[in-house]
Design a protein around this motif. Structure first.
Motif, PDB file in Angstrom:
ATOM      1  N   PHE A 276       0.846  -1.183   0.000  1.00 14.82           N
ATOM      2  CA  PHE A 276       0.000   0.000   0.000  1.00 14.82           C
ATOM      3  C   PHE A 276       0.887   1.239   0.000  1.00 14.82           C
ATOM      4  O   PHE A 276       1.948   1.259   0.616  1.00 14.82           O
ATOM      5  CB  PHE A 276      -0.895   0.033   1.244  1.00 14.82           C
ATOM      6  N   LYS A 277       0.406   2.273  -0.696  1.00 13.66           N
ATOM      7  CA  LYS A 277       1.106   3.554  -0.683  1.00 13.66           C
ATOM      8  C   LYS A 277       0.077   4.664  -0.500  1.00 13.66           C
ATOM      9  O   LYS A 277      -0.907   4.748  -1.239  1.00 13.66           O
ATOM     10  CB  LYS A 277       1.879   3.785  -1.980  1.00 13.66           C
ATOM     11  N   CYS A 278       0.331   5.501   0.484  1.00 13.30           N
ATOM     12  CA  CYS A 278      -0.551   6.631   0.760  1.00 13.30           C
ATOM     13  C   CYS A 278      -0.231   7.757  -0.222  1.00 13.30           C
ATOM     14  O   CYS A 278       0.915   8.201  -0.309  1.00 13.30           O
ATOM     15  CB  CYS A 278      -0.372   7.105   2.197  1.00 13.30           C
ATOM     16  N   ARG A 279      -1.255   8.208  -0.929  1.00 14.04           N
ATOM     17  CA  ARG A 279      -1.058   9.315  -1.879  1.00 14.04           C
ATOM     18  C   ARG A 279      -0.964  10.648  -1.153  1.00 14.04           C
ATOM     19  O   ARG A 279      -0.468  11.614  -1.705  1.00 14.04           O
ATOM     20  CB  ARG A 279      -2.214   9.366  -2.871  1.00 14.04           C
TER      21      ARG A 279
ATOM     22  N   PHE B 169       3.160   0.894   3.259  1.00 15.10           N
ATOM     23  CA  PHE B 169       2.909  -0.040   4.355  1.00 15.10           C
ATOM     24  C   PHE B 169       2.407  -1.359   3.797  1.00 15.10           C
ATOM     25  O   PHE B 169       2.056  -1.473   2.633  1.00 15.10           O
ATOM     26  CB  PHE B 169       1.936   0.555   5.381  1.00 15.10           C
ATOM     27  N   ASN B 170       2.400  -2.378   4.677  1.00 14.12           N
ATOM     28  CA  ASN B 170       2.036  -3.716   4.218  1.00 14.12           C
ATOM     29  C   ASN B 170       0.727  -4.180   4.846  1.00 14.12           C
ATOM     30  O   ASN B 170       0.131  -3.492   5.670  1.00 14.12           O
ATOM     31  CB  ASN B 170       3.175  -4.707   4.492  1.00 14.12           C
ATOM     32  N   LEU B 171       0.333  -5.365   4.474  1.00 12.36           N
ATOM     33  CA  LEU B 171      -0.952  -5.927   4.915  1.00 12.36           C
ATOM     34  C   LEU B 171      -1.035  -6.068   6.434  1.00 12.36           C
ATOM     35  O   LEU B 171      -2.067  -5.776   7.028  1.00 12.36           O
ATOM     36  CB  LEU B 171      -1.172  -7.294   4.245  1.00 12.36           C
TER      37      LEU B 171
ATOM     38  N   LEU C 278     -14.413  -6.875   0.006  1.00  9.16           N
ATOM     39  CA  LEU C 278     -13.107  -7.105  -0.628  1.00  9.16           C
ATOM     40  C   LEU C 278     -12.991  -8.529  -1.148  1.00  9.16           C
ATOM     41  O   LEU C 278     -12.186  -8.803  -2.025  1.00  9.16           O
ATOM     42  CB  LEU C 278     -11.976  -6.800   0.352  1.00  9.16           C
ATOM     43  N   HIS C 279     -13.790  -9.412  -0.627  1.00  3.67           N
ATOM     44  CA  HIS C 279     -13.844 -10.775  -1.138  1.00  3.67           C
ATOM     45  C   HIS C 279     -14.391 -10.753  -2.568  1.00  3.67           C
ATOM     46  O   HIS C 279     -13.936 -11.478  -3.429  1.00  3.67           O
ATOM     47  CB  HIS C 279     -14.742 -11.600  -0.222  1.00  3.67           C
ATOM     48  N   LEU C 280     -15.367  -9.885  -2.791  1.00  2.77           N
ATOM     49  CA  LEU C 280     -16.009  -9.794  -4.104  1.00  2.77           C
ATOM     50  C   LEU C 280     -15.269  -8.850  -5.039  1.00  2.77           C
ATOM     51  O   LEU C 280     -15.133  -9.127  -6.224  1.00  2.77           O
ATOM     52  CB  LEU C 280     -17.463  -9.343  -3.952  1.00  2.77           C
ATOM     53  N   VAL C 281     -14.812  -7.730  -4.529  1.00  3.35           N
ATOM     54  CA  VAL C 281     -14.162  -6.711  -5.358  1.00  3.35           C
ATOM     55  C   VAL C 281     -12.916  -6.191  -4.638  1.00  3.35           C
ATOM     56  O   VAL C 281     -12.983  -5.197  -3.908  1.00  3.35           O
ATOM     57  CB  VAL C 281     -15.122  -5.537  -5.672  1.00  3.35           C
ATOM     58  N   PRO C 282     -11.772  -6.855  -4.832  1.00  4.18           N
ATOM     59  CA  PRO C 282     -10.546  -6.437  -4.128  1.00  4.18           C
ATOM     60  C   PRO C 282     -10.163  -4.984  -4.410  1.00  4.18           C
ATOM     61  O   PRO C 282      -9.523  -4.347  -3.590  1.00  4.18           O
ATOM     62  CB  PRO C 282      -9.478  -7.390  -4.678  1.00  4.18           C
ATOM     63  N   GLY C 283     -10.582  -4.452  -5.536  1.00  6.80           N
ATOM     64  CA  GLY C 283     -10.252  -3.072  -5.879  1.00  6.80           C
ATOM     65  C   GLY C 283     -10.865  -2.045  -4.938  1.00  6.80           C
ATOM     66  O   GLY C 283     -10.526  -0.861  -4.999  1.00  6.80           O
TER      67      GLY C 283
ATOM     68  N   ASN D  59      -7.533   7.962   3.538  1.00  7.64           N
ATOM     69  CA  ASN D  59      -8.028   6.826   2.750  1.00  7.64           C
ATOM     70  C   ASN D  59      -7.551   6.883   1.306  1.00  7.64           C
ATOM     71  O   ASN D  59      -7.904   6.033   0.502  1.00  7.64           O
ATOM     72  CB  ASN D  59      -9.554   6.797   2.741  1.00  7.64           C
ATOM     73  N   ASP D  60      -6.750   7.875   0.977  1.00  7.62           N
ATOM     74  CA  ASP D  60      -6.251   8.013  -0.397  1.00  7.62           C
ATOM     75  C   ASP D  60      -5.039   7.087  -0.557  1.00  7.62           C
ATOM     76  O   ASP D  60      -3.895   7.501  -0.488  1.00  7.62           O
ATOM     77  CB  ASP D  60      -5.883   9.468  -0.680  1.00  7.62           C
ATOM     78  N   VAL D  61      -5.350   5.809  -0.771  1.00  3.74           N
ATOM     79  CA  VAL D  61      -4.335   4.766  -0.740  1.00  3.74           C
ATOM     80  C   VAL D  61      -4.333   3.994  -2.064  1.00  3.74           C
ATOM     81  O   VAL D  61      -5.377   3.645  -2.583  1.00  3.74           O
ATOM     82  CB  VAL D  61      -4.633   3.789   0.425  1.00  3.74           C
ATOM     83  N   GLU D  62      -3.139   3.745  -2.582  1.00  7.20           N
ATOM     84  CA  GLU D  62      -2.971   2.878  -3.746  1.00  7.20           C
ATOM     85  C   GLU D  62      -2.676   1.470  -3.259  1.00  7.20           C
ATOM     86  O   GLU D  62      -1.955   1.292  -2.276  1.00  7.20           O
ATOM     87  CB  GLU D  62      -1.789   3.325  -4.605  1.00  7.20           C
ATOM     88  N   VAL D  63      -3.199   0.484  -3.974  1.00  7.88           N
ATOM     89  CA  VAL D  63      -2.978  -0.908  -3.616  1.00  7.88           C
ATOM     90  C   VAL D  63      -2.403  -1.647  -4.815  1.00  7.88           C
ATOM     91  O   VAL D  63      -2.886  -1.499  -5.929  1.00  7.88           O
ATOM     92  CB  VAL D  63      -4.288  -1.603  -3.214  1.00  7.88           C
ATOM     93  N   SER D  64      -1.359  -2.419  -4.569  1.00 14.85           N
ATOM     94  CA  SER D  64      -0.855  -3.282  -5.634  1.00 14.85           C
ATOM     95  C   SER D  64      -0.273  -4.537  -5.010  1.00 14.85           C
ATOM     96  O   SER D  64       0.267  -4.480  -3.914  1.00 14.85           O
ATOM     97  CB  SER D  64       0.209  -2.558  -6.441  1.00 14.85           C
ATOM     98  N   PRO D  65      -0.285  -5.670  -5.603  1.00 15.74           N
ATOM     99  CA  PRO D  65      -1.113  -5.990  -6.770  1.00 15.74           C
ATOM    100  C   PRO D  65      -2.518  -6.377  -6.329  1.00 15.74           C
ATOM    101  O   PRO D  65      -2.709  -6.854  -5.230  1.00 15.74           O
ATOM    102  CB  PRO D  65      -0.391  -7.201  -7.365  1.00 15.74           C
TER     103      PRO D  65
END
Length: 145
Positions: A71-74, A80-82, A102-107, A121-127
């Motif tokens: 995760f990266k805070c914009r 940070f990690n899980l 999140l089970h249905l839509v991880p995005g 809450n302005d967070v990027e998630v990958s992958p």
């Protein structure tokens, strides 16, 4: 029941790939799944085993590996990690039960995760995507005739 649609998507992709490469059978499919989706592995494998019947994947096995997101805070640039937000994710999971979003839509993860440093809450998630990592085939390409 989301696992059935995931299994169907995996099978559809590999069947199409096998067809394009003129392959007669597949031995193993390895997929990587974001760990915070909390997919039920037993249900996914059951769906895979049921839906593969009568296809080039009939004798194949499904291997699943989990990939932890980063995760990266914009807002503040913190990464940070899980493990640092697992408590937040578990609260959402407990609130929604089987309909865990999140089970249905991880995005949707950024909607439920806050930066541990600044609270944004302005967070990027990958992958976030389910990916087919490897396909093992039996023998060589078959004939097209």
């Amino acid at each position: 029941m989301h696992e059935w649609s995931v299994a169907e998507g995996i099978l559809r992709s590999v069947i199409e790939w096998a067809k394009e490469n003129n392959l007669d059978s597949v031995r193993k499919v390895k997929v990587a799944i974001p760990s915070f989706t909390f997919l039920e592995l037993d249900i996914l494998k059951e769906a895979y085993d049921t839906l593969k019947r009568g296809t080039v994947l009939e004798k194949s096995s499904l291997e699943v590996v989990y990939k932890d997101p980063l995760f990266k805070c914009r807002n503040c640039g913190n990464t940070f990690n899980l493990n640092q937000v697992l408590g937040e994710l578990n609260e959402v999971r407990e609130e929604f039960g089987e309909e865990y979003p999140l089970h249905l839509v991880p995005g949707l993860a950024p909607a439920f995760i806050k930066c541990p440093k600044c609270g944004s809450n302005d967070v990027e998630v990958s992958p976030q995507d389910i990916t087919i990592e490897e396909v093992e085939v039996n023998g060589t390409a078959g004939s097209s005739g």
